[in-house]
Design a protein around this motif. Structure first.
Motif, PDB file in Angstrom:
ATOM      1  N   LYS A   1      -1.689   6.352   0.000  1.00  0.00           N
ATOM      2  CA  LYS A   1      -1.400   5.402   1.162  1.00  0.00           C
ATOM      3  C   LYS A   1      -2.386   5.390   1.911  1.00  0.00           C
ATOM      4  O   LYS A   1      -3.257   6.276   2.098  1.00  0.00           O
ATOM      5  CB  LYS A   1      -0.320   5.728   2.125  1.00  0.00           C
TER       6      LYS A   1
ATOM      7  N   THR B   1      -6.080  10.163   2.629  1.00  0.00           N
ATOM      8  CA  THR B   1      -4.559   9.738   2.468  1.00  0.00           C
ATOM      9  C   THR B   1      -4.090   9.029   1.374  1.00  0.00           C
ATOM     10  O   THR B   1      -3.304   9.238   0.694  1.00  0.00           O
ATOM     11  CB  THR B   1      -4.285   8.747   3.511  1.00  0.00           C
ATOM     12  N   GLN B   2      -5.193   8.495   0.349  1.00  0.00           N
ATOM     13  CA  GLN B   2      -4.973   7.668  -0.479  1.00  0.00           C
ATOM     14  C   GLN B   2      -4.869   8.770  -1.917  1.00  0.00           C
ATOM     15  O   GLN B   2      -3.994   8.613  -2.758  1.00  0.00           O
ATOM     16  CB  GLN B   2      -6.132   6.665  -0.876  1.00  0.00           C
TER      17      GLN B   2
ATOM     18  N   ASN C   1      -9.372   7.250   4.683  1.00  0.00           N
ATOM     19  CA  ASN C   1      -8.679   6.647   3.488  1.00  0.00           C
ATOM     20  C   ASN C   1      -8.562   7.244   2.215  1.00  0.00           C
ATOM     21  O   ASN C   1      -7.636   7.212   1.646  1.00  0.00           O
ATOM     22  CB  ASN C   1      -9.403   5.152   3.531  1.00  0.00           C
TER      23      ASN C   1
ATOM     24  N   GLN D   1      -2.956  15.290   9.772  1.00  0.00           N
ATOM     25  CA  GLN D   1      -1.557  14.917  10.191  1.00  0.00           C
ATOM     26  C   GLN D   1      -1.234  15.488  11.499  1.00  0.00           C
ATOM     27  O   GLN D   1      -0.684  15.018  12.284  1.00  0.00           O
ATOM     28  CB  GLN D   1      -0.522  15.538   9.082  1.00  0.00           C
TER      29      GLN D   1
ATOM     30  N   PHE E   1      -0.135   5.539   7.038  1.00  0.00           N
ATOM     31  CA  PHE E   1       0.139   7.088   7.602  1.00  0.00           C
ATOM     32  C   PHE E   1       0.390   7.192   9.056  1.00  0.00           C
ATOM     33  O   PHE E   1       1.279   7.727   9.606  1.00  0.00           O
ATOM     34  CB  PHE E   1      -1.053   8.144   7.093  1.00  0.00           C
TER      35      PHE E   1
ATOM     36  N   ASN F   1       0.985  14.911  -5.846  1.00  0.00           N
ATOM     37  CA  ASN F   1       0.298  15.050  -4.420  1.00  0.00           C
ATOM     38  C   ASN F   1      -0.010  16.507  -4.256  1.00  0.00           C
ATOM     39  O   ASN F   1      -0.818  16.739  -3.719  1.00  0.00           O
ATOM     40  CB  ASN F   1       1.390  14.796  -3.357  1.00  0.00           C
TER      41      ASN F   1
ATOM     42  N   VAL G   1      -4.743   5.158   5.245  1.00  0.00           N
ATOM     43  CA  VAL G   1      -4.473   5.974   6.609  1.00  0.00           C
ATOM     44  C   VAL G   1      -3.926   5.090   7.797  1.00  0.00           C
ATOM     45  O   VAL G   1      -2.972   5.796   8.238  1.00  0.00           O
ATOM     46  CB  VAL G   1      -5.838   6.327   6.993  1.00  0.00           C
TER      47      VAL G   1
ATOM     48  N   PHE H   1      -6.087  16.903   5.013  1.00  0.00           N
ATOM     49  CA  PHE H   1      -4.868  16.143   5.033  1.00  0.00           C
ATOM     50  C   PHE H   1      -3.983  16.571   6.276  1.00  0.00           C
ATOM     51  O   PHE H   1      -3.540  15.948   7.194  1.00  0.00           O
ATOM     52  CB  PHE H   1      -4.306  15.911   4.036  1.00  0.00           C
TER      53      PHE H   1
END
Length: 290
Positions: A230, A224-225, A221, A193, A235, A179, A232, A189
């Motif tokens: 994962k 987050t992937q 998507n 968030q 998340f 990550n 979205v 991201f």
């Protein structure tokens, strides 16, 4: 009902603005007037917590983590945590955004958010012996500078050492966490968030946040992937659950009132949503955290 207290930064030294370094034993023995360190409380600053001797446990965002020599916890601003009584020894570094970000470029700021972001990885690092010696030596250098009086160089040296410490910890953490190595989507991201944390009671729909950010749902998507592996929607739900937990602990509202407050059309759907993602009912979670 237990009330979560917001713990603000209190500087001890004018010449060490926005930074403090304390011993774990001192924190355990404290009797603060504004909060109980053994109850859940929210921090308004960043924390690096290094265990140098002994064993124990620490709670972060309602999750208990065991620790031993070489354990490090990193907490970002607005995280909720609590101490457990222990005879372990350790050092706790606390500092505000102004201490680091004000004097950092975008790259360094991104690194700060990466290390302290519990959504990217668990807030615990277990150091091996070699890494422990390296990290502990940096903390000792910080401690030496922090203890100096009337030295005009100390603040800059401490700030530089803390930045080195953050980068060293991020290097250690990134060895087993891809990550941290994907730079392409990190800024997006973080923006996503922050938006979800602010507006998750308003909407749980992916399309809502895609519109807010001016991108497609597919792009969200991809973000987050790419960063956390994962979709979205997962998340969004993960952040929503944490915000609900905080509200259950820190509100005089009934569980039914909370259900409607956080955007559910019925308490039944709220209870199902909460149990599916926590394996507890809201009532059980409330009882466990009294």
């Amino acid at each position: 009902m237990q009330q979560i207290q917001q713990v603000t930064f209190k500087q001890k030294k004018v010449d060490h603005l926005y930074f403090d370094l304390v011993d774990l034993n001192d924190v355990i023995e404290l009797k603060p007037v504004d909060h109980n360190q053994f109850d859940h409380h929210k921090v308004s600053f960043y924390v690096i917590f290094l265990i140098t001797e002994g064993n124990g446990a620490h709670s972060i965002n309602y999750q208990d983590y065991s620790y031993q020599k070489g354990s490090i916890f990193t907490l970002r601003k607005n995280n909720i945590h609590k101490f457990h009584k222990s005879e372990a020894k350790g050092n706790i570094l606390v500092f505000t955004e102004d201490f680091i970000i004000k004097y950092s470029d975008k790259f360094e700021t991104l690194k700060l958010f990466q290390l302290f972001n519990e959504m990217l990885s668990v807030p615990k690092i277990q150091l091996n012996n070699e890494d422990f010696e390296e990290i502990y030596n940096i903390v000792v250098q910080i401690q030496t500078e922090f203890s100096r009086d009337n030295d005009s160089y100390s603040i800059a040296i401490i700030r530089s050492l803390v930045q080195v410490l953050i980068l060293k910890l991020l290097r250690i953490k990134s060895k087993n966490n891809k990550n941290f190595n994907n730079q392409h989507y990190h800024i997006s991201f973080i923006k996503l968030q922050e938006l979800i944390e602010k507006e998750c009671f308003e909407s749980k729909k992916v399309s809502y946040y895609a519109d807010k950010m001016g991108v497609t749902s597919k792009t969200l998507n991809n973000i987050t992937q790419s960063i956390i592996g994962k979709p979205v929607k997962s998340f969004i739900d993960e952040i929503l659950i944490l915000q609900i937990k905080r509200l259950i602990i820190n509100s005089q509202l009934s569980l039914t009132e909370i259900a409607y407050h956080v955007g559910f059309d019925s308490s039944t759907n709220f209870f199902k949503f909460f149990r599916k993602r926590t394996q507890l009912s809201p009532k059980e979670f409330k009882a466990l955290n009294k």
